[in-house]
Each structure stands twice: as C-alpha cells, then as structure tokens.
Design a protein around this motif. Sequence first.
Motif, PDB file in Angstrom:
ATOM      1  N   HIS A   7       0.821  -1.199   0.000  1.00  0.00           N
ATOM      2  CA  HIS A   7       0.000   0.000   0.000  1.00  0.00           C
ATOM      3  C   HIS A   7       0.860   1.256   0.000  1.00  0.00           C
ATOM      4  O   HIS A   7       0.340   2.367  -0.162  1.00  0.00           O
ATOM      5  CB  HIS A   7      -0.946   0.004   1.206  1.00  0.00           C
ATOM      6  N   PHE A  66       0.410   3.790  -2.721  1.00  0.00           N
ATOM      7  CA  PHE A  66      -0.461   4.963  -2.562  1.00  0.00           C
ATOM      8  C   PHE A  66       0.402   6.195  -2.268  1.00  0.00           C
ATOM      9  O   PHE A  66       0.191   7.267  -2.851  1.00  0.00           O
ATOM     10  CB  PHE A  66      -1.447   4.715  -1.422  1.00  0.00           C
ATOM     11  N   PRO A  90      -5.910   7.902   3.218  1.00  0.00           N
ATOM     12  CA  PRO A  90      -6.313   7.062   2.081  1.00  0.00           C
ATOM     13  C   PRO A  90      -7.825   7.075   1.912  1.00  0.00           C
ATOM     14  O   PRO A  90      -8.571   7.229   2.885  1.00  0.00           O
ATOM     15  CB  PRO A  90      -5.817   5.667   2.480  1.00  0.00           C
ATOM     16  N   MET A 119      -9.750   2.331  -0.930  1.00  0.00           N
ATOM     17  CA  MET A 119      -8.482   1.632  -0.730  1.00  0.00           C
ATOM     18  C   MET A 119      -8.508   0.804   0.551  1.00  0.00           C
ATOM     19  O   MET A 119      -8.019  -0.335   0.582  1.00  0.00           O
ATOM     20  CB  MET A 119      -7.354   2.652  -0.667  1.00  0.00           C
ATOM     21  N   LEU A 158      -3.175   1.899  -6.904  1.00  0.00           N
ATOM     22  CA  LEU A 158      -2.883   2.628  -5.670  1.00  0.00           C
ATOM     23  C   LEU A 158      -2.193   3.957  -5.959  1.00  0.00           C
ATOM     24  O   LEU A 158      -2.481   4.974  -5.310  1.00  0.00           O
ATOM     25  CB  LEU A 158      -2.006   1.769  -4.755  1.00  0.00           C
ATOM     26  N   LYS A 159      -1.292   3.958  -6.928  1.00  0.00           N
ATOM     27  CA  LYS A 159      -0.635   5.213  -7.302  1.00  0.00           C
ATOM     28  C   LYS A 159      -1.657   6.250  -7.757  1.00  0.00           C
ATOM     29  O   LYS A 159      -1.595   7.433  -7.357  1.00  0.00           O
ATOM     30  CB  LYS A 159       0.385   4.970  -8.417  1.00  0.00           C
ATOM     31  N   LEU A 201      -4.779   6.447  -6.943  1.00  0.00           N
ATOM     32  CA  LEU A 201      -5.510   6.909  -5.773  1.00  0.00           C
ATOM     33  C   LEU A 201      -4.688   7.934  -4.992  1.00  0.00           C
ATOM     34  O   LEU A 201      -5.227   8.924  -4.482  1.00  0.00           O
ATOM     35  CB  LEU A 201      -5.867   5.728  -4.867  1.00  0.00           C
ATOM     36  N   GLY A 202      -3.373   7.689  -4.890  1.00  0.00           N
ATOM     37  CA  GLY A 202      -2.504   8.617  -4.189  1.00  0.00           C
ATOM     38  C   GLY A 202      -2.436   9.971  -4.873  1.00  0.00           C
ATOM     39  O   GLY A 202      -2.491  11.020  -4.217  1.00  0.00           O
ATOM     40  N   SER A 216      -5.660  11.822  -4.225  1.00  0.00           N
ATOM     41  CA  SER A 216      -5.738  12.303  -2.844  1.00  0.00           C
ATOM     42  C   SER A 216      -4.851  13.522  -2.644  1.00  0.00           C
ATOM     43  O   SER A 216      -5.228  14.479  -1.956  1.00  0.00           O
ATOM     44  CB  SER A 216      -5.339  11.188  -1.877  1.00  0.00           C
TER      45      SER A 216
END
Length: 383
Positions: free
Chosen positions: A48, A51, A310, A314, A333-334, A336-337, A340
């Motif tokens: 994770h 992220f 997060p 996720m 995940l990237k 999503l990061g 965010s």
Amino acid sequence: MGTGSKKADGPTWQARLGEAARHLLGSAPAAPAGSRPIALALQGGGSHGAFTWGVLDRLLEEESLQIEAVSGASAGAMNAAALACGYLEGGPEGAKERLAALWQSVGKIGSMAPVGTHPLSHLLGGLLGEGSNLRILSQVTSPYQFNPLDLNPLRSLVTELIDFDRLRRTRKLKLFISATNVHTGSPRLFTNAEINSDVLLASACLPNLHRAIEIDGHYYWDGGFTANPPVLPLVHKTASPDILIVHIDTQAQHDLPVSPSEIEKRLQAVLNNAPLIREIHLIGELRSVVPSGSDLGQRLRRLGLHHILPPDSMTRGEAGSKLKTDSRFLNTLKDLGRASAEHWLDDHLGQLGRGRAPDFEERLLDHSKPGFASTRPYRMTGS
C-alpha cells in the motif's frame, strides 16, 4: 571591435564550480523564490506504500513546495530513500523517476509469482500466498527455517536504486528512518550519516517473513511497529514550518467489525496507527506545557501538522492486500494517491506557513490523553 573582454558563451567558472560542489555534496537544487518549505512523514504499510508513491508523484509537480526533510517506516522508508536519492540527483523530476523505478521493480518481482502473493513466494515455491497460507506458515515455522539462505529480493532492489553514498553526504535533505530494536522493543532512528541498505531492510523487516537485520551488534525488525512514521524528529530536528503526514491506514472506523476478516483488518490498522497517534498526542501535550516564550514553544505553536488520508475505496480491501505486488494493483494505488494529493493541494496548499492545521489533530486529542509528555520515544543518533 571594442576593447572589452568577450562574454563567455557557456556557464561561468563560478557556476561550474557551484554545480560541481552540488554534485559532490549531494545538495538539492536551489529552491525557487516564494517556495513553501515542508517536511514529509511517510507511513508504512506493505505494498500500500504505492499509494504514497502517487501522493509524492503529485506533490513533486507542485513548484511552490520545497521538501527539506523526510521520515519513514517500512514502505515509507523505501519511498523516503528513493525520493531523496532522486531529488538530490535530479530535482523533482529525478525524484519522480526514482520512485517510479522503485515500484516498477516491486511489480516485476511480484510478476515472478502468482498474482496476489508475496515477492518471496517465487523463491520459495509459491508457499507464501496471500491469506491463510501465509498465516498457517508463520504459525508453524519461521524465516530461519523456511528461508535458510536468507533470500530477500528487496536487498538487490535497494542496492541498485539507491545511492547511499549520496544520501550520507548530503546536508540539504534530512532523512529519518525508523526500525524496532528486537531486544528492547524500542524504536531506533537512523539519520543520513548512518543510512545504508541494511537500515532500509531493517525498517521493512516483517519478522514472520524475514530474519532480523543486524546493525552494529543489535537486531531490528520493521520500524512500523514503534514509529510509523517518525514525526517528532521532524519537529525538533528540522525548521520546516509544516509537516505533512501521508497515511496508509485510516484512523477512524464507524462500523463495529464482527467477522474474522473485519476484525483482522481493523486490528491491523489499530496496531499500525498506534505509534503515530501516540506522537500526535505528545505534540498536543507539549504545546500545552512548554513555555510559549521558549524556542520549542514558539516552534510548536507555529507548526502546521497536515494529513493526507487514504480513500475508503483503498481501505475496504481485504486484509492481505498489503502483500499484493502485481503491477496493475500498484498502479491503481498510485492513481488513488495522486488523486488524494490533488484534493489536499486544492484544499490546503494556501494554509502552509500559517501555523496549526488543527482539525484532524483535535479530533484525536478530544479523547483521553495518556501521559507521554515525560517519555523520550527515540534513541537518537547522528546529526
């Protein structure tokens, strides 16, 4: 023709000398005018951590931000070292490239094993699958038995990607990497002068998968057990007016976990977050007891403590997803990061340099406060 000297077409000798010195010392590029200095604290959490890769990828595109220090535990330590190494070599673009290389390499390691398994599984005949196989294996044997050669694909990865000599030389970007002393149960903080491949492997050493890492006669496990991530060093070892904590696990959960998987996932999040909550409590306590006229008192009252959390999409995943390393999952995940970080920049970039950002912190400090103010949670070494 005039009698004056001809202007040189290329860089002056002073500029060339300055560039040579920057390369030798591993100094970060000069900050642009009007930049906002910031320190980053990167939480660990297995795969994770991708992220956090996405968060950093977006933050590095923000020209007004000047990263002065980074702390990390476990996957956060890997991200911190990759970011610092790339940043010292090539500025923000160099950092983005080094972070991408790190996680692309993790994805390649994962591609050698069935989707969803731990990177070690391709070395151990697929025994370390996600979920029950891993739990059963860790209950009946240990890495000292099932991995007698102490094989760890992360060792060659960090050796190839991280220029440790550069990290140790630099005076421009401070690093703080945590690991847990096996014998004392206390956190150990490593600074630039001490950082090498063993330090990063110690910070990411899960004891049911890897042997403890020996450093200077002491043995260490994952730094996430005791300092996830280290925040206090960024308070008293740097002058950055703002600290941004990038979380991997959510702090709050409204629903009561009742199924075995829900309980396991929530317990994992509570344990991962406990060291961070302790440090935030301590900062709150110090703000109330340290004299406002002292240097530390002024530092604490002017400090902005910020958080990127997060998304629910996720954290709703299965408990074992932190061991998944296939490239598609990491890239998700990237993304999503990055999203965010974009959201945080839209809402909070203008707050940097203005002091406390209390909303999230005060929600934590509303609860009963343990007496941590008299404790010293770190064994500090180096500069």
